[in-house]
Design a protein around this motif. Structure first.
Motif, mmCIF file in Angstrom:
data_model
loop_
_atom_site.group_PDB
_atom_site.id
_atom_site.type_symbol
_atom_site.label_atom_id
_atom_site.label_comp_id
_atom_site.label_asym_id
_atom_site.label_seq_id
_atom_site.Cartn_x
_atom_site.Cartn_y
_atom_site.Cartn_z
ATOM 1 N N THR A 64 -2.019 19.451 -0.044
ATOM 2 C CA THR A 64 -1.362 19.363 -1.353
ATOM 3 C C THR A 64 -1.649 18.032 -2.022
ATOM 4 O O THR A 64 -1.380 17.860 -3.213
ATOM 5 C CB THR A 64 0.153 19.544 -1.203
ATOM 6 O OG1 THR A 64 0.648 18.618 -0.216
ATOM 7 C CG2 THR A 64 0.497 20.962 -0.781
ATOM 8 N N ALA A 65 -2.211 17.079 -1.279
ATOM 9 C CA ALA A 65 -2.637 15.820 -1.898
ATOM 10 C C ALA A 65 -3.726 16.058 -2.934
ATOM 11 O O ALA A 65 -3.912 15.245 -3.844
ATOM 12 C CB ALA A 65 -3.133 14.851 -0.833
ATOM 13 N N ALA A 66 -4.470 17.176 -2.812
ATOM 14 C CA ALA A 66 -5.478 17.503 -3.829
ATOM 15 C C ALA A 66 -4.809 17.740 -5.178
ATOM 16 O O ALA A 66 -5.315 17.310 -6.224
ATOM 17 C CB ALA A 66 -6.270 18.738 -3.406
ATOM 18 N N VAL A 67 -3.664 18.418 -5.171
ATOM 19 C CA VAL A 67 -2.911 18.613 -6.407
ATOM 20 C C VAL A 67 -2.370 17.274 -6.897
ATOM 21 O O VAL A 67 -2.367 16.991 -8.105
ATOM 22 C CB VAL A 67 -1.776 19.628 -6.195
ATOM 23 C CG1 VAL A 67 -0.911 19.750 -7.448
ATOM 24 C CG2 VAL A 67 -2.347 20.992 -5.821
ATOM 25 N N LEU A 126 3.615 -0.594 -3.660
ATOM 26 C CA LEU A 126 3.923 -0.272 -2.260
ATOM 27 C C LEU A 126 4.990 0.807 -2.155
ATOM 28 O O LEU A 126 4.895 1.703 -1.308
ATOM 29 C CB LEU A 126 4.372 -1.540 -1.530
ATOM 30 C CG LEU A 126 3.297 -2.606 -1.308
ATOM 31 C CD1 LEU A 126 3.906 -3.853 -0.678
ATOM 32 C CD2 LEU A 126 2.176 -2.065 -0.439
ATOM 33 N N VAL A 127 6.007 0.710 -2.996
ATOM 34 C CA VAL A 127 7.067 1.731 -2.981
ATOM 35 C C VAL A 127 6.490 3.109 -3.233
ATOM 36 O O VAL A 127 6.760 4.073 -2.502
ATOM 37 C CB VAL A 127 8.152 1.399 -4.028
ATOM 38 C CG1 VAL A 127 9.078 2.601 -4.224
ATOM 39 C CG2 VAL A 127 8.962 0.184 -3.596
ATOM 40 N N TYR A 128 5.660 3.220 -4.264
ATOM 41 C CA TYR A 128 5.136 4.537 -4.625
ATOM 42 C C TYR A 128 4.029 4.993 -3.694
ATOM 43 O O TYR A 128 3.836 6.200 -3.517
ATOM 44 C CB TYR A 128 4.680 4.524 -6.089
ATOM 45 C CG TYR A 128 5.820 4.868 -7.009
ATOM 46 C CD1 TYR A 128 6.040 6.174 -7.409
ATOM 47 C CD2 TYR A 128 6.715 3.890 -7.433
ATOM 48 C CE1 TYR A 128 7.103 6.505 -8.219
ATOM 49 C CE2 TYR A 128 7.783 4.203 -8.245
ATOM 50 C CZ TYR A 128 7.974 5.511 -8.637
ATOM 51 O OH TYR A 128 9.036 5.836 -9.427
ATOM 52 N N PHE A 129 3.304 4.053 -3.102
ATOM 53 C CA PHE A 129 2.328 4.460 -2.095
ATOM 54 C C PHE A 129 3.033 5.136 -0.921
ATOM 55 O O PHE A 129 2.658 6.254 -0.502
ATOM 56 C CB PHE A 129 1.537 3.252 -1.587
ATOM 57 C CG PHE A 129 0.714 3.556 -0.370
ATOM 58 C CD1 PHE A 129 -0.493 4.218 -0.480
ATOM 59 C CD2 PHE A 129 1.163 3.200 0.896
ATOM 60 C CE1 PHE A 129 -1.253 4.530 0.660
ATOM 61 C CE2 PHE A 129 0.414 3.494 2.031
ATOM 62 C CZ PHE A 129 -0.793 4.159 1.907
ATOM 63 N N LEU A 157 -5.387 9.583 -1.916
ATOM 64 C CA LEU A 157 -6.704 9.412 -1.296
ATOM 65 C C LEU A 157 -6.607 9.319 0.224
ATOM 66 O O LEU A 157 -7.474 9.827 0.945
ATOM 67 C CB LEU A 157 -7.376 8.155 -1.854
ATOM 68 C CG LEU A 157 -7.818 8.221 -3.321
ATOM 69 C CD1 LEU A 157 -8.287 6.852 -3.801
ATOM 70 C CD2 LEU A 157 -8.924 9.260 -3.506
ATOM 71 N N LEU A 158 -5.560 8.683 0.741
ATOM 72 C CA LEU A 158 -5.404 8.563 2.185
ATOM 73 C C LEU A 158 -4.763 9.803 2.812
ATOM 74 O O LEU A 158 -4.988 10.089 3.985
ATOM 75 C CB LEU A 158 -4.563 7.329 2.520
ATOM 76 C CG LEU A 158 -5.243 5.983 2.244
ATOM 77 C CD1 LEU A 158 -4.302 4.839 2.589
ATOM 78 C CD2 LEU A 158 -6.532 5.846 3.030
#
Length: 473
Positions: free
Chosen positions: A132-135, A325-328, A460-461
């Motif tokens: 779902t990271a693709a979305v 960092l929070v949102y990562f 990306l990760l």
């Protein structure tokens, strides 16, 4: 009631009621001074004498329009709600978008009921072939590009065309995903939602520099409301048996509400009552609002030199880095781990579990983004550390499967949303509070990159992590 120009020139708000005769659309600047009273919401720019009369004895401007603060508060809340709505819905629908390609004549991407057999029987995670990271990447990379380019010249484009693009792209995203016959077309629809959300966030946060600082709190609360309402509406409608296609089509009223909120609800910014802590900004604020030309306008991004912009940007790093960092950590959890936190011993299907995760996360975000009046935090680094600890704990839980119940995950996800929303609203409030008036528009516009950059890195990760874990037996 005085009349003044319905819009600003050279990068300031430029709104014109659609009910005006078409010939008025050609009028600009002082020509609009001669428009007769009778067109609702149309005001001429005050003369120098009128400007002096509008000032209190101590030099503080009066707010001569009753209800303007509430209209602006409601306007920014609705703009936050509508702007982020399509973005949230696309993330809530991510599992459905990737689960199945819709066959010809079928009315949904995936049935709202229990999922069929697992997509990857060799893995205990029940993985989709694509994370779902693709979305997430399709939903965030266009936003990242917009925010990176925004400080370089977006201020040259008036606000009204930007808002129109936001509304059209949001509506197009719902149409494209609803009628898609393949994952690729669906992802193109997600890209449109990203363009709408990213351009809107840059636009409306920059616009808030022309209003009292309180509107930032209302904007943040609205974006939190978008998360909760978007995730809850998608979950509720699909749980009730409505197909994802019809669910998306039922949300087309939201882009229309965005346009109505901007063009009809927001008032023309005028000199406002200032609190004692804001008195030092009075003269510059009045000059900003009442100026006629870009040369005399203080506080516009177009007035700042590259050296000034670089100096402001360096000062913003103490807010930008923690928010990144929070949102990562936050979105690495949401789009990298949510799908892998799959519990087979519940009555919820995999798709339903994913939708519940998204809804509970957004509930936490809504509460925290609406909490500025009762909870203000200056040290965003603390929130970044706590969110990274959240990520480490849930990543360990995915790898070692030691969590006994999905309800414990529910609690952690709400806590995750509370941290993320608190970091967002306090970051922009602190920037508005500590930035000088002439730099505020540029600072708010530039700081928008923080959450988007963190989300992009997480996507990306999360993709290689998904592939690695799904290969585990």
């Amino acid at each position: 009631m005085q009349l003044s120009s319905p819009g600003w020139r050279d990068g300031a708000p430029d709104r014109l009621s659609s009910s005006l005769p078409s010939q008025l659309c050609t009028l600009r600047g002082t020509e609009l001074l001669h428009v007769m009273e009778g067109f609702p919401g149309l005001r001429r720019r005050p003369s120098e004498t009128e400007r002096e009369d509008a000032l209190a004895p101590h030099g503080q401007p009066r707010l001569d329009r009753q209800g303007a603060p509430w209209r602006n508060a409601a306007g920014f809340w609705l703009l936050g709600l509508c702007n982020n709505f399509s973005y949230v819905v696309m993330l809530s629908a991510a599992h459905d978008i990737l689960s199945h390609q819709r066959a010809s004549g079928n009315q949904s991407h995936v049935e709202p009921g229990p999922m069929p057999s697992p997509h990857n029987n060799s893995s205990r995670f029940d993985c989709n072939s694509v994370s779902t990271a693709a979305v997430l990447l399709a939903d965030i990379l266009p936003t990242l590009v917009i925010k990176l380019l925004a400080p370089l010249g977006l201020h040259l484009l008036p606000y009204s065309p930007r808002v129109l693009v936001c509304g059209v792209c949001a509506a197009g995203s719902f149409f494209l995903v609803a009628f898609s016959t393949s994952v690729v077309i669906s992802l193109c629809g997600v890209v449109l939602a990203s363009i709408s959300s990213g351009l809107g966030e840059v636009t409306f946060l920059a616009l808030s520099a022309y209003y009292p600082r309180a509107v930032i709190s209302w904007w943040s609360s609205g974006t939190g409301g978008a998360g909760l309402l978007g995730a809850l509406s998608y979950l509720g409608l699909t749980q009730a048996g409505l197909s994802p296609q019809h669910t998306l089509l039922s949300m087309l009223g939201v882009p229309a509400l965005l346009l109505l909120s901007y063009f009809l609800l927001l008032t023309y910014p005028e000199p406002r009552e200032l609190k004692e802590t804001e008195q030092d900004e009075d003269a510059e604020t009045a000059a900003l609002i009442n100026s006629e030309t870009p040369e005399s306008k203080q506080g516009s991004s177009s007035d700042l030199s590259l050296q000034e912009k670089w100096t402001v940007f360096k000062g913003l790093l103490r807010y930008i880095i923690p928010l990144v960092l929070v949102y990562f950590a936050e979105y690495f959890i949401n789009q990298g781990l949510f799908e892998l936190l799959f519990f087979r011993n519940t009555s919820l299907s995999h798709a339903q579990q994913y939708r519940w995760y998204q809804m509970l996360y957004q509930a936490g975000v809504f509460v925290s983004r609406s909490s500025l009046r009762c909870c203000r935090i200056r040290f965003i680094w603390v929130l970044a550390l706590l969110q990274c600890l959240n990520l480490a704990f849930l990543l360990a839980a995915v790898c070692m499967s030691f969590l006994p119940s999905i309800y414990l995950v529910f609690l952690i996800i709400v806590y995750e949303g509370l941290l993320g929303g608190t970091a967002y609203v306090n970051t922009f409030h602190n920037i508005a509070l500590e930035t000088s008036p002439e730099h505020r528009e540029f600072a708010l516009e530039t700081a928008c990159i923080s959450d988007t950059l963190g989300i992009s890195l997480s996507g990306l990760l999360a993709l290689p992590l998904h592939n690695f874990l799904c290969q585990l037996s």
